[in-house]
Design a protein around this motif. Sequence first.
Motif, PDB file in Angstrom:
ATOM      1  N   ILE A  48       2.731  -0.382  -9.831  1.00 15.40           N
ATOM      2  CA  ILE A  48       3.696  -1.332 -10.387  1.00 15.40           C
ATOM      3  C   ILE A  48       4.792  -1.634  -9.371  1.00 15.40           C
ATOM      4  CG2 ILE A  48       5.513  -1.588 -12.124  1.00 15.40           C
ATOM      5  CD1 ILE A  48       3.685  -0.080 -14.077  1.00 15.40           C
ATOM      6  N   HIS A  49       5.205  -0.636  -8.617  1.00 15.62           N
ATOM      7  CA  HIS A  49       6.224  -0.832  -7.585  1.00 15.62           C
ATOM      8  C   HIS A  49       5.773  -1.855  -6.564  1.00 15.62           C
ATOM      9  CE1 HIS A  49       9.494  -0.152  -4.888  1.00 15.62           C
ATOM     10  NE2 HIS A  49       8.818   0.600  -4.036  1.00 15.62           N
ATOM     11  N   ALA A  50       4.509  -1.783  -6.152  1.00 17.68           N
ATOM     12  CA  ALA A  50       3.987  -2.770  -5.202  1.00 17.68           C
ATOM     13  C   ALA A  50       4.016  -4.173  -5.810  1.00 17.68           C
ATOM     14  CB  ALA A  50       2.571  -2.392  -4.783  1.00 17.68           C
ATOM     15  N   ARG A  51       3.649  -4.278  -7.082  1.00 17.85           N
ATOM     16  CA  ARG A  51       3.705  -5.579  -7.757  1.00 17.85           C
ATOM     17  C   ARG A  51       5.126  -6.107  -7.810  1.00 17.85           C
ATOM     18  NH1 ARG A  51       3.509  -6.428 -13.374  1.00 17.85           N
ATOM     19  NH2 ARG A  51       5.192  -4.871 -13.391  1.00 17.85           N
ATOM     20  N   ASP A  52       6.064  -5.238  -8.179  1.00 22.64           N
ATOM     21  CA  ASP A  52       7.456  -5.648  -8.315  1.00 22.64           C
ATOM     22  C   ASP A  52       8.078  -6.023  -6.976  1.00 22.64           C
ATOM     23  OD1 ASP A  52       7.229  -5.203 -11.012  1.00 22.64           O
ATOM     24  OD2 ASP A  52       8.305  -3.285 -10.993  1.00 22.64           O
ATOM     25  N   ALA A  53       7.528  -5.501  -5.887  1.00 21.44           N
ATOM     26  CA  ALA A  53       8.020  -5.849  -4.549  1.00 21.44           C
ATOM     27  C   ALA A  53       7.538  -7.223  -4.094  1.00 21.44           C
ATOM     28  CB  ALA A  53       7.582  -4.788  -3.539  1.00 21.44           C
ATOM     29  N   GLY A  54       6.717  -7.867  -4.893  1.00 20.82           N
ATOM     30  CA  GLY A  54       6.258  -9.212  -4.575  1.00 20.82           C
ATOM     31  C   GLY A  54       4.898  -9.273  -3.922  1.00 20.82           C
ATOM     32  N   CYS A  55       4.181  -8.147  -3.890  1.00 20.60           N
ATOM     33  CA  CYS A  55       2.872  -8.120  -3.239  1.00 20.60           C
ATOM     34  C   CYS A  55       1.806  -8.746  -4.137  1.00 20.60           C
ATOM     35  CB  CYS A  55       2.490  -6.689  -2.882  1.00 20.60           C
ATOM     36  SG  CYS A  55       3.642  -5.926  -1.711  1.00 20.60           S
ATOM     37  N   ASP A  56       0.763  -9.246  -3.517  1.00 21.19           N
ATOM     38  CA  ASP A  56      -0.315  -9.900  -4.243  1.00 21.19           C
ATOM     39  C   ASP A  56      -1.422  -8.934  -4.642  1.00 21.19           C
ATOM     40  OD1 ASP A  56       0.512 -12.848  -3.841  1.00 21.19           O
ATOM     41  OD2 ASP A  56       0.533 -12.050  -1.804  1.00 21.19           O
ATOM     42  N   VAL A  57      -1.476  -7.799  -3.966  1.00 22.28           N
ATOM     43  CA  VAL A  57      -2.450  -6.743  -4.254  1.00 22.28           C
ATOM     44  C   VAL A  57      -1.719  -5.411  -4.164  1.00 22.28           C
ATOM     45  CG1 VAL A  57      -4.624  -5.651  -3.574  1.00 22.28           C
ATOM     46  CG2 VAL A  57      -4.305  -8.119  -3.210  1.00 22.28           C
ATOM     47  N   ALA A  58      -1.982  -4.506  -5.102  1.00 20.95           N
ATOM     48  CA  ALA A  58      -1.376  -3.174  -5.081  1.00 20.95           C
ATOM     49  C   ALA A  58      -2.451  -2.157  -4.727  1.00 20.95           C
ATOM     50  CB  ALA A  58      -0.764  -2.847  -6.445  1.00 20.95           C
ATOM     51  N   LYS A  59      -2.173  -1.350  -3.694  1.00 20.47           N
ATOM     52  CA  LYS A  59      -3.157  -0.379  -3.216  1.00 20.47           C
ATOM     53  C   LYS A  59      -2.539   1.013  -3.183  1.00 20.47           C
ATOM     54  CE  LYS A  59      -5.689   1.068   0.902  1.00 20.47           C
ATOM     55  NZ  LYS A  59      -5.768   0.951   2.362  1.00 20.47           N
ATOM     56  N   ALA A  60      -3.311   2.019  -3.617  1.00 25.11           N
ATOM     57  CA  ALA A  60      -2.848   3.401  -3.552  1.00 25.11           C
ATOM     58  C   ALA A  60      -4.028   4.311  -3.256  1.00 25.11           C
ATOM     59  CB  ALA A  60      -2.181   3.818  -4.860  1.00 25.11           C
ATOM     60  N   ALA A  61      -3.811   5.260  -2.345  1.00 23.16           N
ATOM     61  CA  ALA A  61      -4.853   6.222  -1.975  1.00 23.16           C
ATOM     62  C   ALA A  61      -4.244   7.611  -1.945  1.00 23.16           C
ATOM     63  CB  ALA A  61      -5.443   5.865  -0.602  1.00 23.16           C
TER      64      ALA A  61
ATOM     65  N   SER B   4       0.805  -1.217   0.000  1.00 23.45           N
ATOM     66  CA  SER B   4       0.000   0.000   0.000  1.00 23.45           C
ATOM     67  C   SER B   4       0.842   1.272   0.000  1.00 23.45           C
ATOM     68  CB  SER B   4      -0.942   0.009   1.211  1.00 23.45           C
ATOM     69  OG  SER B   4      -0.200   0.087   2.419  1.00 23.45           O
ATOM     70  N   PHE B   5       0.197   2.338  -0.462  1.00 24.10           N
ATOM     71  CA  PHE B   5       0.804   3.665  -0.435  1.00 24.10           C
ATOM     72  C   PHE B   5      -0.303   4.692  -0.250  1.00 24.10           C
ATOM     73  CE2 PHE B   5       2.116   7.633  -2.459  1.00 24.10           C
ATOM     74  CZ  PHE B   5       3.316   7.860  -1.799  1.00 24.10           C
ATOM     75  N   HIS B   6      -0.093   5.659   0.670  1.00 26.14           N
ATOM     76  CA  HIS B   6      -1.092   6.681   0.964  1.00 26.14           C
ATOM     77  C   HIS B   6      -0.443   8.054   0.970  1.00 26.14           C
ATOM     78  CE1 HIS B   6      -2.535   2.900   2.649  1.00 26.14           C
ATOM     79  NE2 HIS B   6      -3.758   3.371   2.555  1.00 26.14           N
ATOM     80  N   ASP B   7      -1.081   9.006   0.314  1.00 24.56           N
ATOM     81  CA  ASP B   7      -0.594  10.382   0.293  1.00 24.56           C
ATOM     82  C   ASP B   7      -1.763  11.305   0.635  1.00 24.56           C
ATOM     83  OD1 ASP B   7       0.430  12.880  -0.193  1.00 24.56           O
ATOM     84  OD2 ASP B   7       1.314  12.386  -2.124  1.00 24.56           O
ATOM     85  N   PHE B   8      -1.682  11.927   1.814  1.00 28.70           N
ATOM     86  CA  PHE B   8      -2.751  12.805   2.271  1.00 28.70           C
ATOM     87  C   PHE B   8      -2.513  14.261   1.855  1.00 28.70           C
ATOM     88  CE2 PHE B   8      -3.684   9.102   4.629  1.00 28.70           C
ATOM     89  CZ  PHE B   8      -4.984   9.195   5.102  1.00 28.70           C
TER      90      PHE B   8
ATOM     91  N   VAL C   6      -5.716  -4.497  -8.163  1.00 30.00           N
ATOM     92  CA  VAL C   6      -5.378  -3.178  -7.649  1.00 30.00           C
ATOM     93  C   VAL C   6      -6.570  -2.639  -6.861  1.00 30.00           C
ATOM     94  CG1 VAL C   6      -3.758  -2.690  -9.503  1.00 30.00           C
ATOM     95  CG2 VAL C   6      -6.140  -1.960  -9.735  1.00 30.00           C
ATOM     96  N   ILE C   7      -6.246  -1.866  -5.825  1.00 32.54           N
ATOM     97  CA  ILE C   7      -7.250  -1.141  -5.052  1.00 32.54           C
ATOM     98  C   ILE C   7      -6.821   0.312  -5.034  1.00 32.54           C
ATOM     99  CG2 ILE C   7      -8.377  -0.842  -2.817  1.00 32.54           C
ATOM    100  CD1 ILE C   7      -7.654  -3.730  -2.161  1.00 32.54           C
ATOM    101  N   THR C   8      -7.696   1.194  -5.463  1.00 31.98           N
ATOM    102  CA  THR C   8      -7.368   2.618  -5.453  1.00 31.98           C
ATOM    103  C   THR C   8      -8.538   3.412  -4.899  1.00 31.98           C
ATOM    104  OG1 THR C   8      -8.224   3.058  -7.679  1.00 31.98           O
ATOM    105  CG2 THR C   8      -5.908   2.379  -7.498  1.00 31.98           C
ATOM    106  N   MET C   9      -8.218   4.588  -4.387  1.00 33.44           N
ATOM    107  CA  MET C   9      -9.275   5.495  -3.951  1.00 33.44           C
ATOM    108  C   MET C   9      -8.732   6.906  -3.870  1.00 33.44           C
ATOM    109  SD  MET C   9      -9.145   3.872  -0.245  1.00 33.44           S
ATOM    110  CE  MET C   9      -8.618   2.429  -1.167  1.00 33.44           C
ATOM    111  N   ALA C  10      -9.611   7.853  -4.152  1.00 27.48           N
ATOM    112  CA  ALA C  10      -9.370   9.249  -3.847  1.00 27.48           C
ATOM    113  C   ALA C  10     -10.094   9.535  -2.541  1.00 27.48           C
ATOM    114  CB  ALA C  10      -9.890  10.144  -4.968  1.00 27.48           C
ATOM    115  N   MET C  11      -9.423  10.169  -1.615  1.00 29.14           N
ATOM    116  CA  MET C  11      -9.981  10.371  -0.277  1.00 29.14           C
ATOM    117  C   MET C  11     -10.750  11.678  -0.191  1.00 29.14           C
ATOM    118  SD  MET C  11      -6.820   8.889   2.053  1.00 29.14           S
ATOM    119  CE  MET C  11      -5.514   9.770   1.195  1.00 29.14           C
ATOM    120  N   GLY C  12     -11.453  11.861   0.920  1.00 28.91           N
ATOM    121  CA  GLY C  12     -12.188  13.082   1.154  1.00 28.91           C
ATOM    122  C   GLY C  12     -13.475  13.159   0.351  1.00 28.91           C
TER     123      GLY C  12
END
Length: 263
Positions: free
Chosen positions: A166-179, A148-152, A206-212
């Motif tokens: 892609i970085h999350a995938r390349d790190a060996g993760c099974d799901v890539a998440k960014a918010a 996961s990666f989060h930027d507020f 992949v799981i993504t979201m825009a917050m707020g």
Amino acid sequence: MVAPTSSTPTPAYFNNVALGEGATKVIVPLSSSTLDEAIDGAQALAGHTFDIVEWRLDFFDSAPEIQPCLHLAALLTARVGHPILATFRTSREGGNKDIDDDAYTELLSTLAISGSVSAVDVEISRGHVVTERVVRSARDAGVPIVGSFHDFTGTPDVGAIVAQLIHARDAGCDVAKAAYMPRSARDVAHLLEATAIAHEELEIPVITMAMGPLGVVSRAAGAVFGSAATFASVGQASAPGQIPVDDLLPVLRSIDSWSKPAS
């Protein structure tokens, strides 16, 4: 719920829940500071429709102590009846407390091999060494990893969002998440475009979201663009813009019914 419109990636199995296959999955947070609050919170989930519980360890007063966390993990597994995603969200990514790399790695690795959680979340921003150690432990235990990666503070351009996934995938993760936190409607559009690209190009969900408030559309309609899951609240929300699960489900079902191709 809403089925992705593009090619389907290899699903990640959170016990019997196939994330990345079929309808989008609904994840609800459990953010409790004490064991008793966690048990009460688990009971409060009964009667609501969802797929996965995200256990936010950063709210648990006893974390990162290993034994209390293992004890609570076992209790939650027995009481919740849904797969549990163990997450320690650090303050730099919008979480409730800080933790050093060694304690972070030991906690997530121990939970992964304990058999009491269905998946673990690792913050990719902690760097290669931490991520590799957590991924290795989880992989050995047969437990999927959400990178996961989060930027507020804002939302980068489309290419940067895709690169993060892609970085999350390349790190060996099974799901890539960014918010990300959008500052304009255009930021939300960038997030959704990046989601569609990553969904087409990556072989993992992949799981993504825009917050707020601006990002609500990404939580309700993200699956149309390829996001495999959405987060919704039961009681206390764990991030800005989360919609109560009972309010979100009718919206998801309505989008699903109208987005299916005509027969």
